[in-house]
Design an enzyme around this catalytic site. Structure first.
Site, short mmCIF file in Angstrom:
data_model
loop_
_atom_site.label_atom_id
_atom_site.label_comp_id
_atom_site.label_asym_id
_atom_site.label_seq_id
_atom_site.Cartn_x
_atom_site.Cartn_y
_atom_site.Cartn_z
CG HIS A 119 -1.83 1.21 1.24
ND1 HIS A 119 -3.10 1.19 0.69
CD2 HIS A 119 -1.65 2.48 1.72
CE1 HIS A 119 -3.66 2.38 0.84
NE2 HIS A 119 -2.80 3.18 1.46
CB CYS A 120 2.04 3.39 -2.60
SG CYS A 120 3.11 4.82 -2.89
N PRO A 121 1.24 5.17 0.36
CG PRO A 121 2.53 6.08 2.07
CD PRO A 121 2.36 4.83 1.25
CG ASN A 125 -5.12 2.69 -5.22
OD1 ASN A 125 -5.67 1.81 -4.54
ND2 ASN A 125 -5.41 2.88 -6.49
#
Length: 265
Positions: A119-121, A125
């Site tokens: 999960h990439c802040p 997403n």
């Protein structure tokens, strides 16, 4: 072209995306205004250089928007599982739904994602099976735009001829040195960070290992195989046509239909 949108309600993620957008906007406004357009108007540089910069900037923001809003591979609540593939599915102990192996439950998004990498802040997403290719595009175009920006800042200091028709009372003229230093700092940070991330992503794709698998015991249960980079990237991008790997505005179709429910980005 059917594009499935996906939005994550996360204030921290929105803040991170806004920060990235602000960096893009800063360099897309001040670098042309300080460097490209004035030198083009005086005939110091070609129009092609200006077009290339704006093209790199446009592709970078398109990749950011697509990666942030594309469905990463969210599993439906009631997927149809063929009898022949039931051994490849398992029960998620968090949402109590069936999912293919190598899927992962994202606590921030609240659902399972097929072949979730992480999960990439910064895009607010997940990076999963259906939007991994867009995340790679974002890393690539950010490197291109950052390197382009650093090159323009360097040339403004040491290479380009002095401007003769510069308005000395304008805000950009009075604070040119400070604005360029901020642009250079942003370019160095973004290029260094994205280069490292792009390298680790490529290694993971070629070795068929996700970031989550690298950090968990699942790595011991999965077969890590070296594949040719052409086939590995074709599988991620959903096409063997290498030119299409660079285009954000398209849909992705998996090369091998591993599941029976339709899912497009």
């Amino acid at each position: 072209m059917k594009l499935r949108l996906h939005f994550v309600v996360d204030p921290l993620g929105w803040l991170c995306v806004s920060l990235i957008f602000g960096i893009w906007l800063y360099n897309s406004v001040f670098v042309p205004k300080l460097v490209l357009l004035p030198h083009y108007n005086e005939g110091h540089i070609s129009w092609a250089l200006v077009v290339c910069y704006y093209l790199a900037s446009a592709l970078c923001i398109l990749a950011l928007l697509r990666a942030s809003t594309a469905d990463p591979g969210r599993l439906p609540s009631d997927p149809h599982i063929p009898f022949s593939e039931r051994a490849e599915w398992e029960l998620c102990n968090k949402c109590n739904l069936m999912r293919p192996k190598r899927s992962h439950h994202c606590t921030r998004c609240g659902h399972c994602v097929r072949r979730m990498d992480h999960h990439c802040p910064w895009i607010n997403n997940c990076v999963g099976e259906d939007n991994h290719w867009l995340f790679l595009q974002l890393c690539f175009y950010t490197q291109v735009l950052s390197l382009f920006t650093l090159g323009m800042d360097f040339c403004q200091y040491y290479y380009f001829q002095p401007l003769t028709s510069l308005d000395q009372d304008a805000f950009t003229s009075q604070h040119e040195l400070a604005l360029l230093r901020v642009s250079t700092l942003m370019g160095l940070v973004m290029f260094g960070g994205m280069s490292s991330l792009f390298y680790t992503q490529m290694v993971g794709i070629i070795s068929d290992t996700t970031t989550i698998e690298k950090m968990s015991t699942v790595l011991n249960e999965t077969s890590v195989s070296k594949r040719s980079w052409q086939w590995a990237l074709s599988e991620v991008f959903g096409t063997r046509w290498k030119l299409l790997w660079l285009i954000p505005l398209r849909s992705r179709q998996p090369l091998q239909a591993s599941h029976t429910f339709d899912h497009q980005v």
